[in-house]
Scaffold this motif. Sequence first.
Motif, PDB file in Angstrom:
ATOM      1  N   PHE A 165       0.819  -1.215   0.000  1.00  0.00           N
ATOM      2  CA  PHE A 165       0.000   0.000   0.000  1.00  0.00           C
ATOM      3  C   PHE A 165       0.854   1.268   0.000  1.00  0.00           C
ATOM      4  O   PHE A 165       0.334   2.360   0.220  1.00  0.00           O
ATOM      5  N   LYS A 166       2.156   1.129  -0.241  1.00  0.00           N
ATOM      6  CA  LYS A 166       3.054   2.280  -0.289  1.00  0.00           C
ATOM      7  C   LYS A 166       3.529   2.516  -1.714  1.00  0.00           C
ATOM      8  O   LYS A 166       3.519   1.605  -2.545  1.00  0.00           O
ATOM      9  N   TRP A 178       3.354   4.782   9.644  1.00  0.00           N
ATOM     10  CA  TRP A 178       2.403   5.867   9.409  1.00  0.00           C
ATOM     11  C   TRP A 178       2.646   6.441   8.026  1.00  0.00           C
ATOM     12  O   TRP A 178       3.668   7.064   7.768  1.00  0.00           O
ATOM     13  N   PHE A 179       1.717   6.210   7.121  1.00  0.00           N
ATOM     14  CA  PHE A 179       1.858   6.670   5.746  1.00  0.00           C
ATOM     15  C   PHE A 179       0.468   6.761   5.121  1.00  0.00           C
ATOM     16  O   PHE A 179      -0.523   6.247   5.666  1.00  0.00           O
ATOM     17  N   THR A 180       0.400   7.414   3.988  1.00  0.00           N
ATOM     18  CA  THR A 180      -0.867   7.531   3.258  1.00  0.00           C
ATOM     19  C   THR A 180      -0.993   6.346   2.302  1.00  0.00           C
ATOM     20  O   THR A 180      -0.227   6.236   1.343  1.00  0.00           O
ATOM     21  N   PRO A 181      -1.916   5.413   2.555  1.00  0.00           N
ATOM     22  CA  PRO A 181      -2.010   4.212   1.713  1.00  0.00           C
ATOM     23  C   PRO A 181      -2.503   4.538   0.309  1.00  0.00           C
ATOM     24  O   PRO A 181      -3.239   5.505   0.092  1.00  0.00           O
ATOM     25  N   THR A 182      -2.097   3.714  -0.623  1.00  0.00           N
ATOM     26  CA  THR A 182      -2.514   3.852  -2.019  1.00  0.00           C
ATOM     27  C   THR A 182      -2.818   2.483  -2.600  1.00  0.00           C
ATOM     28  O   THR A 182      -2.211   1.478  -2.204  1.00  0.00           O
ATOM     29  N   LEU A 183      -3.761   2.444  -3.525  1.00  0.00           N
ATOM     30  CA  LEU A 183      -4.128   1.194  -4.202  1.00  0.00           C
ATOM     31  C   LEU A 183      -3.509   1.090  -5.585  1.00  0.00           C
ATOM     32  O   LEU A 183      -3.844   0.177  -6.356  1.00  0.00           O
ATOM     33  N   ASN A 184      -2.604   2.001  -5.907  1.00  0.00           N
ATOM     34  CA  ASN A 184      -2.015   2.027  -7.245  1.00  0.00           C
ATOM     35  C   ASN A 184      -1.268   0.738  -7.570  1.00  0.00           C
ATOM     36  O   ASN A 184      -1.246   0.291  -8.719  1.00  0.00           O
ATOM     37  N   ASN A 185      -0.639   0.144  -6.557  1.00  0.00           N
ATOM     38  CA  ASN A 185       0.103  -1.096  -6.811  1.00  0.00           C
ATOM     39  C   ASN A 185      -0.832  -2.222  -7.238  1.00  0.00           C
ATOM     40  O   ASN A 185      -0.522  -2.986  -8.173  1.00  0.00           O
TER      41      ASN A 185
END
Length: 272
Positions: A35-36, A49-56
């Motif tokens: 999710f990074k 602690w980070f802003t998750p992303t679904l791009n992967n």
Amino acid sequence: MKAKERWFGRLYMLLVILVLISFLFPFVWMILGSFKNQAQIMSTQNMLWFTPTLNNYISVFAEHDFVRFMFNSFIVGLVSTFFALVLGLPAAYSIAKYKQNQIGLMILVARIIPGISFMIPWFILFSQVGLVDTYTSLILAHMLVGLPFIIWIMISFFESLPNELEEAARVDGCTIQSAFVRIMLPLAMPGVITSSILAFIFSWNNFMFSLVLSGERTRTLPIAVFNFMSYSEINWGGLMAAAVIITLPIIVIALILQKYIITGITAGAVKG
């Protein structure tokens, strides 16, 4: 005495926690990394602690056609496991019933031999008959390891069943084949489920045979992971997302059937 038992209990729990952390940390790290983005994965700051992303995950399914790779892995895994059971269960019952220890030893040797020893002969053989990049070659190659594995596991299950059950069935008019299918096989079902799951997991995770025998049409999930590696860069986010996709079905199957797996392993470890 009670204080000593409590001390040993706490020490035991501490060891269990340490073992769980050592096993679960790579898996948790893999899930978080999926999710990074690339920069967040390579950074040592704010690992949790980070802003998750679904791009992967979007990249995995949209750009790399992972649905087809999952289909290939399911087809090869299910069919190779099915035929290994069809051939392996009667073989294991015969070895257990008639004490064919030499055959059992030969099967154990076949199980111990590294699979890489068969790669070149398999490739030459399938190349000559035009079966490279087909499901047939992959299924037969996966059965090479799955079949001895199922036979060796099921021998102990059938040996734990009393022969009087088959004799009673024969008295009631059953043939040997009918007694095996109707009486002995249902009683050994925990072992059948256990060996089936383990054989399927082997096929699902197999990299070596698929690397040599598969092509663009039959590429399986472990081979598809190579799409995220190049000479100049490794797409860590996509790689971790792909690893989660490969691992998730096996975890779901294990969680759903864990009762049968535990029962099968326990029953197979005890002979009557």
